[in-house]
Scaffold this active site. Sequence first.
Site, short mmCIF file in Angstrom:
data_model
loop_
_atom_site.label_atom_id
_atom_site.label_comp_id
_atom_site.label_asym_id
_atom_site.label_seq_id
_atom_site.Cartn_x
_atom_site.Cartn_y
_atom_site.Cartn_z
N SER B 148 69.08 -7.51 21.34
CA SER B 148 69.85 -6.48 22.05
C SER B 148 69.02 -5.92 23.21
O SER B 148 68.65 -6.70 24.10
CB SER B 148 70.29 -5.40 21.06
OG SER B 148 71.29 -4.59 21.63
N ASP B 224 80.50 -9.18 17.33
CA ASP B 224 79.60 -8.10 17.75
C ASP B 224 80.40 -7.07 18.56
O ASP B 224 80.95 -7.39 19.61
CB ASP B 224 78.50 -8.72 18.62
CG ASP B 224 77.42 -7.75 19.04
OD1 ASP B 224 77.72 -6.55 19.23
OD2 ASP B 224 76.27 -8.19 19.19
N HIS B 257 76.34 -7.43 15.13
CA HIS B 257 75.13 -7.06 15.88
C HIS B 257 73.95 -6.70 14.96
O HIS B 257 72.90 -6.30 15.43
CB HIS B 257 75.47 -5.85 16.77
CG HIS B 257 74.54 -5.63 17.92
ND1 HIS B 257 74.41 -6.54 18.95
CD2 HIS B 257 73.68 -4.62 18.24
CE1 HIS B 257 73.54 -6.09 19.85
NE2 HIS B 257 73.07 -4.93 19.43
#
Lengths: 279, 279
Positions: B148, B224, B257
């Site tokens: 991320s 996600d 995620h």
Amino acid sequence: MTMETVSLNRSHGGTQGVHKHVSAETGTEMTFSVFVPDHAEGAKLPVLWYLSGLTCTHANVTEKGEFRAACAEHGLIFVAPDTSPRGEDVPDDEGYDFGKGAGFYVDATEAPWAKNFRMRSYIETELPALIAAQFPAEMARQGITGHSMGGHGALTIGLRNAGRFRSVSAFSPIVSPLACPWGDKALTGYIGADRAAWREYDACALIADGARVPDLLVDQGSADGFLEEQLKTQLLVEACENAGQPATIRMQEGYDHSYYFISTFMAGHVAWHAERLKA
Amino acid sequence: MTMETVSLNRSHGGTQGVHKHVSAETGTEMTFSVFVPDHAEGAKLPVLWYLSGLTCTHANVTEKGEFRAACAEHGLIFVAPDTSPRGEDVPDDEGYDFGKGAGFYVDATEAPWAKNFRMRSYIETELPALIAAQFPAEMARQGITGHSMGGHGALTIGLRNAGRFRSVSAFSPIVSPLACPWGDKALTGYIGADRAAWREYDACALIADGARVPDLLVDQGSADGFLEEQLKTQLLVEACENAGQPATIRMQEGYDHSYYFISTFMAGHVAWHAERLKA
């Protein structure tokens, strides 16, 4: 039998769920996690139970246990219950080793614990019925493992229910509550002062009294700070030798009591259970 | 260069350490984790850097990343830094996406951030020198990955330092801070309103501007929740195609995620880096 799903996450070619339900045994809401590998429609998969140690919930092994890759590879459902009833109305103790987070997998008989602290019946009877009803679980093929207090739970529940569990293992288990301070405090509190009543909650005593399983697998870290005073692995070695109970009890050099240890040997335990559950 | 060891745990045939030191770049104490596989005396091992995402410290991947078995198998040191300076004297923002836990791997130029928020120089220069001095690290063989915000860090630091990193990968990276709300807030705050200055902190812009690495590996979960508004993986696909930058960018069906996603593909990334680092 109703159940509420808290979360579902795709992981390692399967689904990691967290669920909760109202338990009749504990009189509380109980949370648990279940990993289900991808499988053919209508297929049922063997079940591996994992009982956690003092202070833990379902979350510790779910996040840090590193079991999913192996369970997906071998096609095993992995169930991780909580370690005690929870909630404001549940009695507690100021120590970390008694009360909430420390159910010791017994059915308490002493006040004020007897009402809620029924983790033996919860694990032996109530939660398996829910798992059978809600998941693609082949309940004729169950194995059980656990860590520390949960290793004690796995050994004692496995030994008392040899017809139900085809495979029993443990990570750094409390092998004899009769012979250590953790066990002394917990069983005195939950069960009372009559130590004869503790024997069904003591793996070494159960083996001495005739309980048998086909074999046992135990891993213990040599650098575990609880080894000498609380875990006393050697008592299990001696109980198995004296009774002719087959067992593989391994001392792992330099490993401690943490999930850094458990996760290292988890895949090996999953494979060991899978071999027996799928035979 | 001094360092204090916070903890050492034996795990997966190696040693998981947590360490801290006083950073000249950030002006604060910084904590990081390092996994060192067992190795022959005097041997030096390649290094894989892992940069974490928003709200994380070194602890998230250290506990939940499932990298140790693969790093031990391939003989890689795994370094996980923190995501920002910490401490009472460090300025912060009330959002989770700016300030502490959200350093974005930039050297801030704007007040009040410029004094402490120097995560680019910390990761590019200061911490590598400490790792080289304190661990059996073969600094000619380094790879970098991250998740991320840390995937953004890995891509941008890797692209800017192609001579240093032989391998660059990412899990669900922010591929273009110029094109998403997280990036807009963070780079405006840290670097200022001149968006031309952001290009060295934007993987897509770096590639468009000529930065190249031998290849890239990116995994992104299709479920996600940040994909559409923040991560925008397709922009990286297009940037690589337009520039002729070789890249394997995989959409992983149903994954989100979380570390349930990261841990699933971690061993594959470690093996991918090992192949390039040991070539």
